[in-house]
Design an enzyme around this catalytic site. Structure first.
Site, PDB file in Angstrom:
ATOM      1  N   LYS A  36       8.139   3.717  18.386  1.00  0.00           N
ATOM      2  CA  LYS A  36       6.543   4.266  17.674  1.00  0.00           C
ATOM      3  C   LYS A  36       5.528   4.759  18.713  1.00  0.00           C
ATOM      4  CE  LYS A  36       4.434   1.405  14.615  1.00  0.00           C
ATOM      5  NZ  LYS A  36       3.207   0.281  13.937  1.00  0.00           N
ATOM      6  N   GLU A 154     -12.216  -6.866  12.316  1.00  0.00           N
ATOM      7  CA  GLU A 154     -12.557  -5.178  11.707  1.00  0.00           C
ATOM      8  C   GLU A 154     -12.672  -5.135  10.313  1.00  0.00           C
ATOM      9  OE1 GLU A 154     -10.115  -3.490   9.843  1.00  0.00           O
ATOM     10  OE2 GLU A 154      -8.754  -5.024   9.251  1.00  0.00           O
ATOM     11  N   LEU A 156     -12.591  -1.867   8.980  1.00  0.00           N
ATOM     12  CA  LEU A 156     -11.954  -0.381   8.758  1.00  0.00           C
ATOM     13  C   LEU A 156     -11.201  -0.119   7.035  1.00  0.00           C
ATOM     14  CD1 LEU A 156     -10.138   0.002  11.928  1.00  0.00           C
ATOM     15  CD2 LEU A 156     -13.043   0.190  11.976  1.00  0.00           C
ATOM     16  N   ARG A 157     -11.510   0.449   6.390  1.00  0.00           N
ATOM     17  CA  ARG A 157     -10.808   1.140   5.559  1.00  0.00           C
ATOM     18  C   ARG A 157     -10.322   1.869   5.622  1.00  0.00           C
ATOM     19  NH1 ARG A 157     -16.095   3.556   3.097  1.00  0.00           N
ATOM     20  NH2 ARG A 157     -16.138   3.968   5.173  1.00  0.00           N
ATOM     21  N   LEU A 253     -18.073  -0.757  -7.406  1.00  0.00           N
ATOM     22  CA  LEU A 253     -17.928  -1.016  -8.881  1.00  0.00           C
ATOM     23  C   LEU A 253     -17.300  -0.020  -9.563  1.00  0.00           C
ATOM     24  CD1 LEU A 253     -21.997  -1.766  -9.260  1.00  0.00           C
ATOM     25  CD2 LEU A 253     -20.331  -3.446  -8.636  1.00  0.00           C
ATOM     26  N   ALA A 255     -14.784   1.099 -12.000  1.00  0.00           N
ATOM     27  CA  ALA A 255     -13.350   0.277 -12.602  1.00  0.00           C
ATOM     28  C   ALA A 255     -11.913   1.230 -12.792  1.00  0.00           C
ATOM     29  CB  ALA A 255     -13.494   0.220 -14.013  1.00  0.00           C
ATOM     30  N   GLY A 256     -10.981   0.763 -12.987  1.00  0.00           N
ATOM     31  CA  GLY A 256     -10.055   1.467 -12.585  1.00  0.00           C
ATOM     32  C   GLY A 256      -8.678   0.566 -13.222  1.00  0.00           C
ATOM     33  N   GLY A 260      -5.152  -1.962  -3.881  1.00  0.00           N
ATOM     34  CA  GLY A 260      -3.465  -2.292  -3.804  1.00  0.00           C
ATOM     35  C   GLY A 260      -4.676  -2.175  -1.886  1.00  0.00           C
ATOM     36  N   CYS A 263      -4.566  -4.827   2.224  1.00  0.00           N
ATOM     37  CA  CYS A 263      -6.014  -6.152   2.330  1.00  0.00           C
ATOM     38  C   CYS A 263      -5.978  -7.023   1.710  1.00  0.00           C
ATOM     39  CB  CYS A 263      -6.712  -5.845   3.822  1.00  0.00           C
ATOM     40  SG  CYS A 263      -6.643  -4.229   5.035  1.00  0.00           S
TER      41      CYS A 263
HETATM   42  C1  UGA Z   1     -10.229  -3.082   2.840  1.00  0.00           C
HETATM   43  C2  UGA Z   1     -11.631  -3.156   3.025  1.00  0.00           C
HETATM   44  O1  UGA Z   1     -12.715  -1.813   2.628  1.00  0.00           O
HETATM   45  C3  UGA Z   1     -11.766  -2.887   4.842  1.00  0.00           C
HETATM   46  O2  UGA Z   1     -13.279  -3.357   5.061  1.00  0.00           O
HETATM   47  C4  UGA Z   1     -10.766  -3.947   5.221  1.00  0.00           C
HETATM   48  O3  UGA Z   1     -11.498  -3.844   6.947  1.00  0.00           O
HETATM   49  C5  UGA Z   1      -9.639  -3.983   5.448  1.00  0.00           C
HETATM   50  O4  UGA Z   1     -10.119  -3.783   3.533  1.00  0.00           O
HETATM   51  C6  UGA Z   1      -8.770  -4.371   5.700  1.00  0.00           C
HETATM   52  O5  UGA Z   1      -8.903  -5.792   5.354  1.00  0.00           O
HETATM   53  O6  UGA Z   1      -8.248  -4.367   6.630  1.00  0.00           O
HETATM   54  P1  UGA Z   1      -8.638  -0.694   2.600  1.00  0.00           P
HETATM   55  O7  UGA Z   1      -8.005  -1.785   2.033  1.00  0.00           O
HETATM   56  O8  UGA Z   1      -8.273   0.276   3.501  1.00  0.00           O
HETATM   57  O9  UGA Z   1      -9.920  -1.255   3.352  1.00  0.00           O
HETATM   58  O10 UGA Z   1      -9.296  -0.106   1.000  1.00  0.00           O
HETATM   59  P2  UGA Z   1     -10.268  -0.091   0.216  1.00  0.00           P
HETATM   60  O11 UGA Z   1     -11.264   0.667   0.520  1.00  0.00           O
HETATM   61  O12 UGA Z   1     -11.486  -0.857   0.016  1.00  0.00           O
HETATM   62  O13 UGA Z   1      -9.655  -0.101  -1.558  1.00  0.00           O
HETATM   63  C7  UGA Z   1      -9.359  -1.126  -1.476  1.00  0.00           C
HETATM   64  C8  UGA Z   1      -8.867  -0.885  -2.875  1.00  0.00           C
HETATM   65  O14 UGA Z   1      -9.682  -1.215  -4.139  1.00  0.00           O
HETATM   66  C9  UGA Z   1      -8.168   0.566  -3.346  1.00  0.00           C
HETATM   67  O15 UGA Z   1      -6.670   0.113  -4.184  1.00  0.00           O
HETATM   68  C10 UGA Z   1      -9.106   0.724  -3.582  1.00  0.00           C
HETATM   69  O16 UGA Z   1      -8.742   1.543  -5.088  1.00  0.00           O
HETATM   70  C11 UGA Z   1      -9.892  -0.317  -4.332  1.00  0.00           C
HETATM   71  N1  UGA Z   1     -11.126   0.065  -5.405  1.00  0.00           N
HETATM   72  C12 UGA Z   1     -11.901   0.914  -4.325  1.00  0.00           C
HETATM   73  C13 UGA Z   1     -11.423   0.038  -6.545  1.00  0.00           C
HETATM   74  O17 UGA Z   1     -10.396  -0.308  -7.437  1.00  0.00           O
HETATM   75  N2  UGA Z   1     -12.715   0.271  -6.955  1.00  0.00           N
HETATM   76  C14 UGA Z   1     -13.974   0.054  -5.914  1.00  0.00           C
HETATM   77  O18 UGA Z   1     -14.578   0.693  -6.816  1.00  0.00           O
HETATM   78  C15 UGA Z   1     -13.689   0.522  -5.075  1.00  0.00           C
END
Ligand code: UGA
Length: 453
Positions: A36, A154, A156-157, A253, A255-256, A260, A263
């Site tokens: 890396k 953090e 971060l998404r 909010l 649904a689906g 995953g 995190c």
């Molecule tokens: C998440 C958090 O949003 C971040 O704030 C956090 O820093 C991060 O975990 C971490 O702990 O490192 P991330 O896992 O990148 O970030 O993804 P998200 O965008 O939050 O989505 C997580 C999952 O929820 C995805 O599978 C997404 O498809 C699902 N989701 C999200 C839904 O099914 N419905 C929603 O309305 C929103």
């Protein structure tokens, strides 16, 4: 210009390193993975994260960003050391802190006794980890090198990590020492975000509670979607109506097929484990995880029901990554769904814009295709799993014409049921049926009687 070391060059570490370099600091990234570091030193990003490769290259050129495998190159000069190593799920469901402990030991041995170093836990770590790290630093540092430990989680998404790093909603800094908190807060000044100062343990807990809350909203909407499915209600209308309440808000909010990623599943499990350790049974957290697992199983049952006999059927899977704009497959719904389909005797044809290489390694039985149309060719059903933007503008008449069947199961409620039906698809979303209550009876579906008042 401050000297910063970032230990761990995953997406959190790299985004942290790149943003602080961009803010004018001198940053050295450290990782034990020599391959890396070789790629990073050659100006390449080892992960897919929008904008990251460009920013890494830019600060490689400005000279504000360097990478090494040797702690001695990074730690002695650093005023701040961020710990950004992974904390995977351990055998008992709790967070596995092997990497954190190893990193803390290596940092301790490299600390310069000549100046105080602030060690900042950015990885998601169980409550009490800050104190455990302080104990390791104390035991292993040379000549009692002065240090302080801070928790600065953090948020971060993946997929928008750089945007989130530059525009945080809030910066949480947990420490028992106001002067140390102030020094860390000063690092974040260029980002103009609200700073919330807490105790060390509260900062650690805020991270878990935030992720658990977001995961809970998703599982809550999964449950509402199931109920909507049974009652002929469109869950998207319900979510919009709910989200207009300022106490609820519109985000998370959707649904689906549930959540995953690296995190939410891991952190909800770890929080549940911490609760049990503290002799509390976290019923809600267990339900959140179980509803999320059920969302995947019921999606496959829906496909199976519509296709008739899944054995021998061909299913096109659109999207593999756990969400759009990432190649990350960790805990991706696609993996469970595909394994379930394969175990029932289906042939799976899949396409994803960036996650196919990673998928090939874990699911070699799948037929990987060049695009969505090729994946749909000869399929009895299309299953949309990841809502990539590029999946929206399609020639659906062509999709329909290359398929053998006409079933379209939309795991992310991306498409309009009426338009899809007009194109000849048998369309189902999650909590989104084509049929409204009036026509449910015509379709032979038992309709619950209106409640009499
Ligand atoms: C998440 C958090 O949003 C971040 O704030 C956090 O820093 C991060 O975990 C971490 O702990 O490192 P991330 O896992 O990148 O970030 O993804 P998200 O965008 O939050 O989505 C997580 C999952 O929820 C995805 O599978 C997404 O498809 C699902 N989701 C999200 C839904 O099914 N419905 C929603 O309305 C929103």
């Amino acid at each position: 210009m401050r000297n910063i070391a970032v230990v761990g060059t995953g997406y959190v570490g790299l985004c942290t390193a790149a943003t602080f370099a961009h803010a004018g600091n001198r940053v050295v990234g450290v990782d034990v993975d020599a391959e890396k570091i070789a790629r990073l030193t050659a100006g390449e990003s080892p992960i897919f994260e929008p904008g990251l490769a460009q920013l890494l290259r830019e600060h490689w050129r400005t000279g504000r960003l360097a990478f090494t495998t040797d702690y001695a190159d990074a730690i002695p000069a650093a005023d701040f050391v961020f710990i950004c190593v992974d904390t995977p799920t351990g055998a008992n469901g709790g967070a596995d802190l092997h990497h954190v402990r190893a990193a803390a030991g290596s940092i301790a041995r490299a600390l310069d006794p000549g100046h105080r170093t602030i060690v900042i836990d950015k990885s998601t770590m169980p409550v009490g980890s800050g104190e455990a790290i302080a104990a390791i630093l104390h035991e292993a540092s040379r000549a009692d090198a002065p240090f302080a430990v801070v928790s600065n989680p953090e948020f971060l998404r993946e997929g928008s990590a750089l945007h989130d790093a530059f525009h945080p909603d809030r910066v949480v800094i947990g420490s028992g020492d106001p002067a140390v908190t102030a020094a860390v807060a000063a690092l974040y000044e260029p980002f103009g975000a609200p700073i919330y100062r807490t105790s060390l343990r509260a900062a650690e807990m805020i991270k878990y509670a935030s992720n658990a809350m977001l995961a809970t909203r998703i599982s809550f909407m999964s449950e509402i979607a199931h109920i909507c499915d049974g009652l002929g209600v469109d869950v998207r209308e319900v979510a919009t109506g709910m989200g207009m309440d300022t106490r609820i808000g519109p985000q998370f909010l959707k649904a689906g097929i549930g959540f995953g990623g690296s995190c939410f599943p891991k952190d909800v499990k770890a929080l549940a484990f911490m609760a049990e350790e503290a002799e509390y049974t976290p019923q809600l957290l267990h339900a959140v995880l179980e509803i999320n697992r059920e969302a995947r199983r019921s999606f496959v049952r829906k496909i199976s029901h519509l296709v008739g006999d899944i054995e021998g059927a061909t299913i096109a899977v659109w999207g593999l990554a756990f969400k759009p704009d990432t190649d990350d497959l960790r805990e991706a719904p696609s993996l469970d769904i595909i394994r379930d389909l394969l175990s029932r005797g289906a042939t799976v044809r899949a396409f994803d814009p960036v996650a196919m290489e990673a998928a090939r390694r874990v699911l070699p039985e799948v037929v990987y295709c060049a695009d969505l149309y090729q994946a749909a060719t000869g399929a009895d059903a299309v299953a949309l799993i990841t809502e990539w933007d590029t999946f929206r503008a399609l020639d659906f008449a062509l999709v329909r014409s290359v398929m053998r069947g006409q079933v379209f199961v939309d795991g992310r409620n991306q498409f309009d049921p009426t338009a899809m039906a007009a194109l000849g698809f048998t369309y189902r979303g999650v909590g989104v049926s084509l049929v409204q209550v009036a026509s449910l009876a015509d379709a032979g579906v038992p309709v619950p009687a209106p409640v009499s008042v």
